[in-house]
Design an enzyme around this catalytic site. Structure first.
Site, PDB file in Angstrom:
ATOM      1  N   ARG A   1      -4.138  10.580   4.565  1.00 46.51           N
ATOM      2  CA  ARG A   1      -2.999  11.480   4.689  1.00 46.51           C
ATOM      3  C   ARG A   1      -2.134  11.527   3.441  1.00 46.51           C
ATOM      4  NH1 ARG A   1       0.337  14.111   8.347  1.00 46.51           N
ATOM      5  NH2 ARG A   1       2.510  13.871   7.779  1.00 46.51           N
TER       6      ARG A   1
ATOM      7  N   ILE B   1       8.624   6.744  16.729  1.00 47.59           N
ATOM      8  CA  ILE B   1       8.269   7.498  15.509  1.00 47.59           C
ATOM      9  C   ILE B   1       7.040   8.394  15.738  1.00 47.59           C
ATOM     10  CG2 ILE B   1       7.735   7.347  13.032  1.00 47.59           C
ATOM     11  CD1 ILE B   1      10.421   6.075  13.619  1.00 47.59           C
TER      12      ILE B   1
ATOM     13  N   ASP C   1       5.003   0.450  11.940  1.00 46.41           N
ATOM     14  CA  ASP C   1       3.774  -0.162  11.414  1.00 46.41           C
ATOM     15  C   ASP C   1       3.611  -1.624  11.837  1.00 46.41           C
ATOM     16  OD1 ASP C   1       3.108   2.217  10.251  1.00 46.41           O
ATOM     17  OD2 ASP C   1       3.663   1.655   8.210  1.00 46.41           O
TER      18      ASP C   1
ATOM     19  N   ARG D   1       1.000  14.432  13.542  1.00 44.56           N
ATOM     20  CA  ARG D   1       1.374  14.241  12.145  1.00 44.56           C
ATOM     21  C   ARG D   1       1.353  15.538  11.323  1.00 44.56           C
ATOM     22  NH1 ARG D   1      -1.053   8.914   9.680  1.00 44.56           N
ATOM     23  NH2 ARG D   1       0.968   8.832   8.703  1.00 44.56           N
ATOM     24  N   PRO D   2       2.254  16.464  11.642  1.00 41.71           N
ATOM     25  CA  PRO D   2       2.299  17.734  10.905  1.00 41.71           C
ATOM     26  C   PRO D   2       2.860  17.569   9.496  1.00 41.71           C
ATOM     27  CG  PRO D   2       4.112  17.603  12.475  1.00 41.71           C
ATOM     28  CD  PRO D   2       3.295  16.366  12.677  1.00 41.71           C
ATOM     29  N   VAL D   3       2.779  18.643   8.695  1.00 39.27           N
ATOM     30  CA  VAL D   3       3.354  18.618   7.340  1.00 39.27           C
ATOM     31  C   VAL D   3       4.424  19.698   7.178  1.00 39.27           C
ATOM     32  CG1 VAL D   3       1.420  17.506   6.133  1.00 39.27           C
ATOM     33  CG2 VAL D   3       1.398  19.994   6.472  1.00 39.27           C
ATOM     34  N   ASP D   4       4.935  20.218   8.311  1.00 36.63           N
ATOM     35  CA  ASP D   4       5.898  21.324   8.237  1.00 36.63           C
ATOM     36  C   ASP D   4       7.142  20.963   7.411  1.00 36.63           C
ATOM     37  OD1 ASP D   4       6.351  19.496  10.347  1.00 36.63           O
ATOM     38  OD2 ASP D   4       7.744  20.859  11.342  1.00 36.63           O
ATOM     39  N   LEU D   5       7.584  19.735   7.499  1.00 33.77           N
ATOM     40  CA  LEU D   5       8.819  19.373   6.784  1.00 33.77           C
ATOM     41  C   LEU D   5       8.569  19.226   5.279  1.00 33.77           C
ATOM     42  CD1 LEU D   5      10.277  16.840   9.406  1.00 33.77           C
ATOM     43  CD2 LEU D   5      10.839  19.264   9.072  1.00 33.77           C
TER      44      LEU D   5
ATOM     45  N   LYS E   1       0.832  -1.213   0.000  1.00 32.98           N
ATOM     46  CA  LYS E   1       0.000   0.000   0.000  1.00 32.98           C
ATOM     47  C   LYS E   1       0.862   1.257   0.000  1.00 32.98           C
ATOM     48  CE  LYS E   1      -1.597   1.621   4.053  1.00 32.98           C
ATOM     49  NZ  LYS E   1      -1.438   3.030   4.426  1.00 32.98           N
ATOM     50  N   ASN E   2       1.887   1.281   0.858  1.00 30.55           N
ATOM     51  CA  ASN E   2       2.651   2.522   1.035  1.00 30.55           C
ATOM     52  C   ASN E   2       3.631   2.798  -0.102  1.00 30.55           C
ATOM     53  OD1 ASN E   2       1.190   3.095   3.257  1.00 30.55           O
ATOM     54  ND2 ASN E   2       2.779   2.552   4.743  1.00 30.55           N
TER      55      ASN E   2
ATOM     56  N   CYS F   1      -4.841   8.161   9.790  1.00 31.11           N
ATOM     57  CA  CYS F   1      -4.960   7.417  11.044  1.00 31.11           C
ATOM     58  C   CYS F   1      -4.682   8.320  12.234  1.00 31.11           C
ATOM     59  CB  CYS F   1      -3.953   6.269  11.069  1.00 31.11           C
ATOM     60  SG  CYS F   1      -4.471   4.852  10.117  1.00 31.11           S
TER      61      CYS F   1
ATOM     62  N   ARG G   1      -8.656  -0.431   4.537  1.00 33.79           N
ATOM     63  CA  ARG G   1      -7.750   0.556   3.938  1.00 33.79           C
ATOM     64  C   ARG G   1      -6.407  -0.083   3.591  1.00 33.79           C
ATOM     65  NH1 ARG G   1      -6.469   4.926   7.711  1.00 33.79           N
ATOM     66  NH2 ARG G   1      -5.114   5.312   5.946  1.00 33.79           N
TER      67      ARG G   1
HETATM   68  C1  EPZ Z   1       4.535   6.865   6.428  1.00 33.94           C
HETATM   69  O1  EPZ Z   1       3.821   7.900   7.045  1.00 33.94           O
HETATM   70  C2  EPZ Z   1       3.582   5.703   6.304  1.00 33.94           C
HETATM   71  N1  EPZ Z   1       2.444   6.104   5.473  1.00 33.94           N
HETATM   72  C3  EPZ Z   1       3.112   5.285   7.687  1.00 33.94           C
HETATM   73  O2  EPZ Z   1       2.288   4.154   7.560  1.00 33.94           O
HETATM   74  C4  EPZ Z   1       4.334   4.933   8.535  1.00 33.94           C
HETATM   75  O3  EPZ Z   1       3.912   4.642   9.837  1.00 33.94           O
HETATM   76  C5  EPZ Z   1       5.327   6.085   8.543  1.00 33.94           C
HETATM   77  O4  EPZ Z   1       5.665   6.469   7.194  1.00 33.94           O
HETATM   78  C6  EPZ Z   1       6.617   5.763   9.266  1.00 33.94           C
HETATM   79  O5  EPZ Z   1       7.221   4.676   8.658  1.00 33.94           O
HETATM   80  C7  EPZ Z   1       2.540   5.994   4.150  1.00 33.94           C
HETATM   81  O6  EPZ Z   1       3.551   5.647   3.575  1.00 33.94           O
HETATM   82  C8  EPZ Z   1       1.303   6.306   3.367  1.00 33.94           C
HETATM   83  P1  EPZ Z   1       6.719  10.254   8.351  1.00 33.94           P
HETATM   84  P2  EPZ Z   1       4.383   9.377   6.986  1.00 33.94           P
HETATM   85  O7  EPZ Z   1       6.633  11.470   7.514  1.00 33.94           O
HETATM   86  O8  EPZ Z   1       5.123   9.523   5.717  1.00 33.94           O
HETATM   87  C9  EPZ Z   1       7.004  13.551  11.825  1.00 33.94           C
HETATM   88  C10 EPZ Z   1       0.301   2.914   7.811  1.00 33.94           C
HETATM   89  O9  EPZ Z   1      -0.257   2.368   8.796  1.00 33.94           O
HETATM   90  N2  EPZ Z   1       6.809  14.587  10.806  1.00 33.94           N
HETATM   91  O10 EPZ Z   1       7.910   9.364   8.168  1.00 33.94           O
HETATM   92  O11 EPZ Z   1       3.268  10.275   7.277  1.00 33.94           O
HETATM   93  C11 EPZ Z   1       5.761  12.721  12.055  1.00 33.94           C
HETATM   94  O12 EPZ Z   1       4.824  13.356  12.884  1.00 33.94           O
HETATM   95  C12 EPZ Z   1       0.888   4.302   7.913  1.00 33.94           C
HETATM   96  O13 EPZ Z   1       0.401   2.374   6.693  1.00 33.94           O
HETATM   97  C13 EPZ Z   1       6.936  15.898  11.150  1.00 33.94           C
HETATM   98  O14 EPZ Z   1       7.207  16.231  12.305  1.00 33.94           O
HETATM   99  O15 EPZ Z   1       5.406   9.368   8.212  1.00 33.94           O
HETATM  100  C14 EPZ Z   1       6.350  11.465  12.641  1.00 33.94           C
HETATM  101  O16 EPZ Z   1       6.561  11.641  13.994  1.00 33.94           O
HETATM  102  C15 EPZ Z   1       0.590   4.944   9.217  1.00 33.94           C
HETATM  103  N3  EPZ Z   1       6.739  16.844  10.195  1.00 33.94           N
HETATM  104  C16 EPZ Z   1       7.690  11.339  11.931  1.00 33.94           C
HETATM  105  O17 EPZ Z   1       7.978  12.645  11.410  1.00 33.94           O
HETATM  106  C17 EPZ Z   1       6.427  16.534   8.918  1.00 33.94           C
HETATM  107  O18 EPZ Z   1       6.272  17.438   8.087  1.00 33.94           O
HETATM  108  C18 EPZ Z   1       7.716  10.365  10.775  1.00 33.94           C
HETATM  109  O19 EPZ Z   1       6.645  10.659   9.879  1.00 33.94           O
HETATM  110  C19 EPZ Z   1       6.317  15.173   8.557  1.00 33.94           C
HETATM  111  C20 EPZ Z   1       6.508  14.213   9.520  1.00 33.94           C
END
Ligand code: EPZ
Length: 429
Positions: free
Chosen positions: A102, A338, A316, A131-135, A22-23, A126, A408
C-alpha cells in the site's frame, strides 16, 4: 511457502535489538524522489517491503545502493541506503508493483511535486479493511492537481506545478499526512495541514525533509505548516527505532514471562502501550539502552483498551495485545477504532483455545490459564506476529503457516527470539 515452528513454554531472557521503523523507512525512501541529489538513509531495516519499494523506485529510474558492513558496526545494525533520483525516467507506478504494498502508492506525491505528473496504480497491502485513498486524492487536488481515475490507475497532473493550500483532513490519516507533506515541500507558497496525523514516523520524515532543505514546522502536532521551496538537496538521516516491533516484543515477554532488554527502543514512541503493559502486570523500566521488560511470578491482569491515533494505543499492536489478554486472569475488552475489519486474528487465536467474542468493533476476551499450540495461518502482518507470540506462550507445538507477511515487517524475527531462549525455527519447503 515458509512456515515457522514454535515449541512454546520457554521464558524469554536476554537482549533484543530494535530495528529501524518500517513505517518510517518506506516514506523516507519515497522522499528520495523529491531531490536529484543523493539521500543517505541509515538504520533501514532489511525487510521484504523495503526490497519491494527498492524495485518500485528502480522502475522510476532511482539508483539505490546498499552499503556493506563497516568496522565498528555491530551485528544487528540496519543497512545504509544511498538513494539517488537524479533522473526520473518513468512517472508510472504499475499495478504489478504497487498492488503488493500500500505505501508504494505514496510515490504519487513526490512524482507530482517534482515531475508535475504521475500515474500510479491503486494500492494493495494488508487485508485489514477497505483502506481507500480518497483523502490522499483530496489533499493533492487542494494543492492544485488535476486527478482522474482510469483503468485502476490514478492519473495526476499539475502542469504549472503544485500550489500551497489549506488542507483539512476530516479524519486523522497517516497516509494522507505523508502525501500532503511530501507534495507541499515543492509547492509554490504556503500549505497548512490541519488535523494532521501526529505519529512519530511523520515527524521523522519531516525532520529528514527539513535536512533536505524543506521548510516544515509543526510536524508531530495536528497543525503542520510547509513553506514551499524550489528544490530539495541531498541529506543524511537515521531511521527512528520501530515502536511496533518494540511493543510486540514487550508483549511477548509479558506473555511468556522472563526479562528482556529492548535495546535501542525509545519509550516516548509507545508510552500508551507501555502504560497498558504496566497495568497488565509487566515491569517496565527505562534505561540508557532502551526499555527493559520483565514479568516474573505475577499473572497477567485484564485491561480495557481502544486503539487510537498517536499518542493513543496503536492499531498495529491490537492483535498482539489480544494474544496477551487471551491468557489474562479475567475478561478484557479491546475496541478497534482505526480499521473496520482488523480482527482476522480472532479466528486464528481461537485455534489456541482463546475465548474471544466479537461485537462490532469490540472484542471481549475471557482469559484462560494456558493456550495450547496449534497449526495457524498468518493473515496480515501484525496478525501474523500475534500468532507467533501466542505460540511462544502456548503449551506444545505451533506451526505458523504462510509467513510471507511476517517478512514484510519483522527483521530476523526467529533469530532475535531464539537468542532469548525461544524454541522457534523457520521451515522452508
Ligand atoms: C499507516 O497506514 C500504517 N502503514 C499502518 O501500518 C497503520 O496501521 C496505520 O497507518 C494507522 O496507524 C504505514 O505507515 C506504511 P491511515 P495508512 O491513512 O497510512 C482511513 C502495518 O501493519 N482512510 O492512517 O494506510 C483508513 O481506511 C500497517 O505496518 C480513508 O478513509 O493508515 C483508516 O480507516 C498496517 N481515506 C484510517 O483512515 C484515505 O484516503 C487511517 O488510515 C486514507 C485513509
Amino acid at each position: 511457502m515458509d512456515r515457522i515452528r514454535i515449541v512454546g513454554g520457554n521464558k524469554l531472557n536476554g537482549t533484543i535489538p530494535i530495528s529501524g521503523a518500517k513505517n518510517a523507512a518506506l516514506p523516507l525512501m519515497i522522499a528520495g524522489l523529491l531531490s536529484e541529489q543523493t539521500l543517505i538513509l541509515d538504520n533501514v531495516p532489511r525487510l521484504a517491503d523495503v526490497a519491494q519499494l527498492q524495485r518500485i523506485l528502480g522502475n522510476h529510474g532511482v539508483d539505490i545502493t546498499s552499503v556493506g558492513k563497516r568496522p565498528g558496526d555491530h551485528q544487528y545494525q540496519g543497512q545504509t541506503l544511498h538513494i539517488s533520483a537524479t533522473d526520473i525516467i518513468d512517472t508510472t507506478a504499475p499495478y504489478e508493483l504497487v498492488s503488493r504494498m500500500r505505501a508504494s502508492f505514496w510515490v504519487i506525491a513526490p512524482l507530482l511535486a517534482r515531475m508535475h505528473e504521475a500515474k500510479v496504480s491503486l494500492p494493495g497491502g494488508c487485508a485489514i479493511g477497505t483502506r481507500p485513498v480518497d483523502l490522499l486524492i483530496m489533499a493533492l487536488e487542494k494543492l492544485g492537481a488535476d486527478i482522474a481515475i482510469d483503468g485502476g490507475y490514478v492519473i495526476a497532473k499539475a502542469p504549472g506545478g503544485l500550489k500551497g493550500a489549506d488542507i483539512e483532513f476530516p479524519k486523522v490519516t497517516v497516509s494522507g499526512t505523508h502525501v500532503a507533506l511530501m507534495a507541499a515541500t515543492l509547492a509554490k507558497g504556503t500549505t497548512v495541514i490541519t488535523n494532521a496525523a501526529c505519529e512519530p514516523e511523520i515527524s521523522d520524515v519531516a525532520d529528514c525533509l527539513n535536512k533536505m532543505g524543506a521548510r516544515i514546522s509543526g510536524a508531530g502536532t495536528t497543525r503542520i505548516v510547509v513553506e514551499g521551496v524550489a528544490k530539495l538537496h541531498g541529506a543524511r538521516h537515521t531511521v527512528l527505532p520501530d515502536r511496533i516491533e518494540t511493543g510486540t516484543y514487550a508483549m511477548a515477554v509479558a506473555m511468556t514471562g522472563g526479562d528482556v532488554q529492548l535495546s535501542g527502543a525509545r519509550p516516548e514512541l509507545l508510552q500508551s502501550a507501555l502504560d497498558v503493559l504496566t497495568k497488565a502486570g509487566a515491569d517496565i523500566t527505562v534505561n540508557n539502552d532502551g526499555i527493559r521488560v520483565a514479568r516474573n511470578g505475577a499473572g497477567i491482569g485484564p485491561v480495557t483498551v481502544s486503539t487510537a491515533p498517536f499518542p493513543g494505543f496503536p492499531t498495529d499492536l491490537q492483535a498482539q495485545l489480544m494474544a496477551l489478554m487471551a491468557c489474562a486472569s479475567g475478561a478484557s475488552q479491546i475496541t478497534e477504532t482505526i480499521f473496520e475489519n482488523r480482527f482476522m486474528h480472532v479466528q486464528e487465536l481461537a485455534r489456541f483455545g482463546a475465548r474471544i467474542r466479537l461485537d462490532g468493533e469490540t472484542a471481549t476476551i475471557d482469559g484462560i490459564a494456558r493456550l495450547r499450540g496449534a497449526p495457524v495461518m498468518a493473515t496480515d502482518l501484525r496478525a501474523s506476529v500475534s500468532l507467533v507470540i501466542a505460540g511462544l506462550a502456548a503449551e506444545g507445538e505451533t506451526m505458523v503457516n504462510r509467513v510471507y507477511h511476517l517478512d514484510r515487517g519483522f527483521e530476523r524475527l526467529e533469530e532475535k527470539l531464539s537468542a532469548c531462549g525461544a524454541s522457534i525455527q523457520r521451515i522452508s519447503d
